[in-house]
Motif scaffolding. Structure first.
Motif, PDB file in Angstrom:
ATOM      1  N   SER A 175       0.590  -0.213 -11.309  1.00  0.00           N
ATOM      2  CA  SER A 175       1.900  -0.315 -11.983  1.00  0.00           C
ATOM      3  C   SER A 175       2.383  -1.759 -12.124  1.00  0.00           C
ATOM      4  N   LEU A 176       1.533  -2.723 -11.832  1.00  0.00           N
ATOM      5  CA  LEU A 176       1.945  -4.124 -11.825  1.00  0.00           C
ATOM      6  C   LEU A 176       2.425  -4.605 -13.191  1.00  0.00           C
ATOM      7  N   TYR A 177       1.821  -4.136 -14.267  1.00  0.00           N
ATOM      8  CA  TYR A 177       2.223  -4.587 -15.602  1.00  0.00           C
ATOM      9  C   TYR A 177       3.668  -4.191 -15.900  1.00  0.00           C
ATOM     10  N   PHE A 178       4.072  -3.014 -15.456  1.00  0.00           N
ATOM     11  CA  PHE A 178       5.460  -2.578 -15.653  1.00  0.00           C
ATOM     12  C   PHE A 178       6.420  -3.482 -14.879  1.00  0.00           C
ATOM     13  N   VAL A 179       6.003  -3.863 -13.677  1.00  0.00           N
ATOM     14  CA  VAL A 179       6.824  -4.737 -12.837  1.00  0.00           C
ATOM     15  C   VAL A 179       7.023  -6.097 -13.506  1.00  0.00           C
ATOM     16  N   ARG A 180       5.956  -6.615 -14.073  1.00  0.00           N
ATOM     17  CA  ARG A 180       5.993  -7.969 -14.633  1.00  0.00           C
ATOM     18  C   ARG A 180       6.646  -8.047 -16.007  1.00  0.00           C
ATOM     19  N   HIS A 181       6.871  -6.903 -16.641  1.00  0.00           N
ATOM     20  CA  HIS A 181       7.407  -6.927 -18.009  1.00  0.00           C
ATOM     21  C   HIS A 181       8.622  -6.009 -18.155  1.00  0.00           C
ATOM     22  N   PRO A 182       9.699  -6.352 -17.449  1.00  0.00           N
ATOM     23  CA  PRO A 182      10.918  -5.532 -17.565  1.00  0.00           C
ATOM     24  C   PRO A 182      11.535  -5.590 -18.959  1.00  0.00           C
ATOM     25  N   GLU A 183      11.163  -6.614 -19.740  1.00  0.00           N
ATOM     26  CA  GLU A 183      11.686  -6.689 -21.107  1.00  0.00           C
ATOM     27  C   GLU A 183      11.072  -5.621 -22.011  1.00  0.00           C
ATOM     28  N   LYS A 184       9.930  -5.075 -21.605  1.00  0.00           N
ATOM     29  CA  LYS A 184       9.257  -4.046 -22.395  1.00  0.00           C
ATOM     30  C   LYS A 184       9.573  -2.634 -21.922  1.00  0.00           C
ATOM     31  N   TYR A 185       9.927  -2.508 -20.641  1.00  0.00           N
ATOM     32  CA  TYR A 185      10.058  -1.178 -20.041  1.00  0.00           C
ATOM     33  C   TYR A 185      11.435  -1.010 -19.402  1.00  0.00           C
ATOM     34  N   ARG A 186      12.090   0.050 -19.769  1.00  0.00           N
ATOM     35  CA  ARG A 186      13.389   0.363 -19.168  1.00  0.00           C
ATOM     36  C   ARG A 186      13.152   0.799 -17.725  1.00  0.00           C
ATOM     37  N   THR A 187      13.674   0.016 -16.795  1.00  0.00           N
ATOM     38  CA  THR A 187      13.356   0.188 -15.379  1.00  0.00           C
ATOM     39  C   THR A 187      14.576   0.603 -14.575  1.00  0.00           C
ATOM     40  N   ILE A 188      14.362   1.570 -13.688  1.00  0.00           N
ATOM     41  CA  ILE A 188      15.383   1.953 -12.708  1.00  0.00           C
ATOM     42  C   ILE A 188      14.883   1.527 -11.329  1.00  0.00           C
ATOM     43  N   HIS A 189      15.720   0.777 -10.628  1.00  0.00           N
ATOM     44  CA  HIS A 189      15.411   0.384  -9.255  1.00  0.00           C
ATOM     45  C   HIS A 189      16.134   1.348  -8.319  1.00  0.00           C
ATOM     46  N   LEU A 190      15.364   2.188  -7.658  1.00  0.00           N
ATOM     47  CA  LEU A 190      15.949   3.160  -6.735  1.00  0.00           C
ATOM     48  C   LEU A 190      16.252   2.445  -5.422  1.00  0.00           C
ATOM     49  N   LEU A 191      17.530   2.353  -5.082  1.00  0.00           N
ATOM     50  CA  LEU A 191      17.971   1.597  -3.912  1.00  0.00           C
ATOM     51  C   LEU A 191      18.363   2.530  -2.778  1.00  0.00           C
ATOM     52  N   ALA A 192      18.116   2.056  -1.563  1.00  0.00           N
ATOM     53  CA  ALA A 192      18.433   2.859  -0.383  1.00  0.00           C
ATOM     54  C   ALA A 192      19.930   2.868  -0.122  1.00  0.00           C
ATOM     55  N   PRO A 193      20.469   4.024   0.274  1.00  0.00           N
ATOM     56  CA  PRO A 193      21.858   4.027   0.765  1.00  0.00           C
ATOM     57  C   PRO A 193      21.930   3.216   2.052  1.00  0.00           C
TER      58      PRO A 193
END
Length: 246
Positions: free
Chosen positions: A164-182
């Motif tokens: 999944s590294l390509y998705f990580v490196r290209h947030p301009e191409k992929y709509r990303t949700i960062h799931l954060l811990a409570p």
């Protein structure tokens, strides 16, 4: 609803802890611990093991057969291709990427990740880019369609090794949700992943203390409660370092 499949990337050839994916964890192989946790998820339509063609991984295939879990063998180094082929075989639409060394995965957090991914217009959901959960309480989700594009168009060796590294490196191409811990789960410096001998000692200690009391698929809440009562446990592998590639 899209077909959601978890793929477990596992092979015997770990450089730091060889054979770790089948090491004994309180009477069961490590991969069995991972599998049972994934089976407890309500959001998954299936599970597939993605291992290599290296003869040493015949042991992993034998384990998969004994557990009745689907198994795909592919390139040892081109992990992206191996995982892509596994999901094509499974007719996946949504991929939950799992590493075979994450023995303390929380099924409820995976279910939350899948629910969040499906209910929002996004391409990529991850806990790893903005680390807030303990290392090893990971959720990484993306579509087979997006992975297929990367597989066919990107030859970079790091991308081929880290699915999944390509998705990580290209947030301009992929709509990303960062799931954060409570707040109650915000322990980004804790290590719940199996990579060193000290990790193995820590994970075994957690299972030894919690499984007899609450069963084998205890979640993150029970682990945090244990570590608050017995803080010396976290010192076992605190010095071990995780290698992040972004």
């Amino acid at each position: 609803m899209p077909r959601v499949i978890a793929s477990v990337e596992a092979r015997m050839g770990s450089s730091r802890l060889p054979g770790k994916v089948l090491v004994d964890i309180c009477g069961k192989p490590a991969l069995t611990r991972v599998l049972n946790r994934l089976k407890s998820c309500e959001s998954l339509d299936g599970i597939v093991l993605a291992t290599s063609l290296n003869p040493i991984d015949n042991q992993v295939v034998k384990w998969a057969n004994s557990e009745g879990v689907e198994c795909h063998r592919g390139s040892e180094n081109d992990v992206l291709l191996r995982v892509f082929e596994a999901h094509k075989k499974m007719n996946s639409e949504v991929i939950v990427e799992i590493c075979g060394d994450m023995l303390l995965l929380d099924p409820e957090i995976i279910d939350l990740g899948v629910k969040t991914f499906l209910e929002n217009e996004c391409n990529f959901l991850t806990t790893n880019c903005k680390q807030s959960f303990p290392i090893g309480i990971d959720v990484v989700i993306f579509s087979l369609k997006d992975l297929e594009w990367v597989e066919k168009n990107i030859s970079d060796s790091e991308v081929r090794e880290h699915v999944s590294l390509y998705f990580v490196r290209h947030p301009e191409k992929y709509r990303t949700i960062h799931l954060l811990a409570p707040k109650r789960f915000h322990y980004p410096d804790y290590r719940f992943v199996l990579d060193y001998q000290e990790d193995l000692e820590f994970i075994r200690a957690v299972y030894e203390k919690l499984e007899p009391k609450v069963g084998a698929c205890f979640g993150l809440e029970k682990i945090i409660e244990l570590l608050k009562k017995e803080p010396d446990l976290i010192k076992i592998n605190k010095h071990c370092e995780e290698k992040f590639i972004i």
